[in-house]
Design a protein around this motif. Structure first.
Motif, short mmCIF file in Angstrom:
data_model
loop_
_atom_site.label_atom_id
_atom_site.label_comp_id
_atom_site.label_asym_id
_atom_site.label_seq_id
_atom_site.Cartn_x
_atom_site.Cartn_y
_atom_site.Cartn_z
N GLN A 3 0.82 -1.21 0.00
CA GLN A 3 0.00 0.00 0.00
C GLN A 3 0.87 1.27 0.00
O GLN A 3 0.37 2.36 -0.24
N LEU A 4 2.15 1.15 0.28
CA LEU A 4 3.03 2.30 0.26
C LEU A 4 3.61 2.57 -1.12
O LEU A 4 4.31 3.55 -1.32
N ASN A 5 3.32 1.72 -2.09
CA ASN A 5 3.79 1.93 -3.44
C ASN A 5 2.94 3.02 -4.09
O ASN A 5 1.76 2.84 -4.34
N PRO A 6 3.49 4.21 -4.37
CA PRO A 6 2.67 5.31 -4.87
C PRO A 6 2.39 5.27 -6.36
O PRO A 6 1.68 6.12 -6.87
N ASN A 7 2.93 4.31 -7.08
CA ASN A 7 2.80 4.34 -8.54
C ASN A 7 1.36 4.33 -9.03
O ASN A 7 0.97 5.23 -9.78
N PRO A 8 0.50 3.38 -8.68
CA PRO A 8 -0.85 3.44 -9.26
C PRO A 8 -1.71 4.55 -8.64
O PRO A 8 -2.49 5.19 -9.34
N TRP A 9 -1.55 4.81 -7.33
CA TRP A 9 -2.43 5.75 -6.67
C TRP A 9 -2.08 7.19 -7.01
O TRP A 9 -2.97 8.05 -7.11
N PHE A 10 -0.82 7.46 -7.23
CA PHE A 10 -0.43 8.82 -7.61
C PHE A 10 -0.95 9.16 -9.00
O PHE A 10 -1.43 10.28 -9.22
N ALA A 11 -0.93 8.23 -9.91
CA ALA A 11 -1.46 8.47 -11.26
C ALA A 11 -2.98 8.67 -11.21
O ALA A 11 -3.51 9.55 -11.90
N ILE A 12 -3.67 7.89 -10.39
CA ILE A 12 -5.11 8.07 -10.24
C ILE A 12 -5.42 9.43 -9.65
O ILE A 12 -6.34 10.13 -10.10
N LEU A 13 -4.65 9.87 -8.68
CA LEU A 13 -4.83 11.19 -8.07
C LEU A 13 -4.62 12.30 -9.10
O LEU A 13 -5.43 13.22 -9.20
N ILE A 14 -3.57 12.21 -9.86
CA ILE A 14 -3.27 13.26 -10.85
C ILE A 14 -4.35 13.30 -11.93
O ILE A 14 -4.84 14.38 -12.29
N PHE A 15 -4.76 12.15 -12.45
CA PHE A 15 -5.78 12.14 -13.50
C PHE A 15 -7.13 12.61 -12.99
O PHE A 15 -7.87 13.30 -13.70
N SER A 16 -7.46 12.27 -11.76
CA SER A 16 -8.74 12.75 -11.23
C SER A 16 -8.72 14.26 -11.04
O SER A 16 -9.71 14.93 -11.32
N TRP A 17 -7.60 14.83 -10.58
CA TRP A 17 -7.53 16.29 -10.44
C TRP A 17 -7.53 16.98 -11.79
O TRP A 17 -8.08 18.08 -11.93
N ILE A 18 -6.93 16.38 -12.80
CA ILE A 18 -6.99 16.96 -14.15
C ILE A 18 -8.43 17.00 -14.64
O ILE A 18 -8.87 18.00 -15.21
N ILE A 19 -9.18 15.95 -14.39
CA ILE A 19 -10.59 15.94 -14.77
C ILE A 19 -11.36 16.98 -13.98
O ILE A 19 -12.16 17.75 -14.54
N PHE A 20 -11.12 17.06 -12.68
CA PHE A 20 -11.83 18.04 -11.85
C PHE A 20 -11.53 19.47 -12.28
O PHE A 20 -12.40 20.33 -12.26
N LEU A 21 -10.30 19.75 -12.68
CA LEU A 21 -9.91 21.12 -13.00
C LEU A 21 -10.19 21.51 -14.44
O LEU A 21 -10.12 22.70 -14.76
N THR A 22 -10.49 20.58 -15.32
CA THR A 22 -10.75 20.94 -16.71
C THR A 22 -12.20 20.74 -17.11
O THR A 22 -12.80 21.61 -17.72
N VAL A 23 -12.78 19.62 -16.78
CA VAL A 23 -14.13 19.30 -17.26
C VAL A 23 -15.20 19.97 -16.42
O VAL A 23 -16.11 20.62 -16.95
#
Length: 54
Positions: A3-23
């Motif tokens: 659960q400390l591996n940030p690879n999948p969760w960091f990408a999900i966080l970034i993509f969700s914020w991109i959606i929140f800030l653009t769409v």
């Protein structure tokens, strides 16, 4: 601890914020305001002082 591996969760966080800030803001800003504020007349109001009866 996987659960400390940030690879999948960091990408999900970034993509969700991109959606929140653009769409979402573009969808909100496209709504029309139904009650446009009317301009108030620029006439001069009476500025008489109040004469107290005593």
């Amino acid at each position: 601890m996987p659960q400390l591996n940030p690879n999948p969760w960091f990408a999900i966080l970034i993509f969700s914020w991109i959606i929140f800030l653009t769409v979402i803001p573009t969808k909100i800003m496209n709504h029309i305001q139904l009650n446009d504020p009317a301009l108030v007349d620029a006439k001069e109001h009476k500025k008489d002082s109040w004469n107290w009866p005593w």
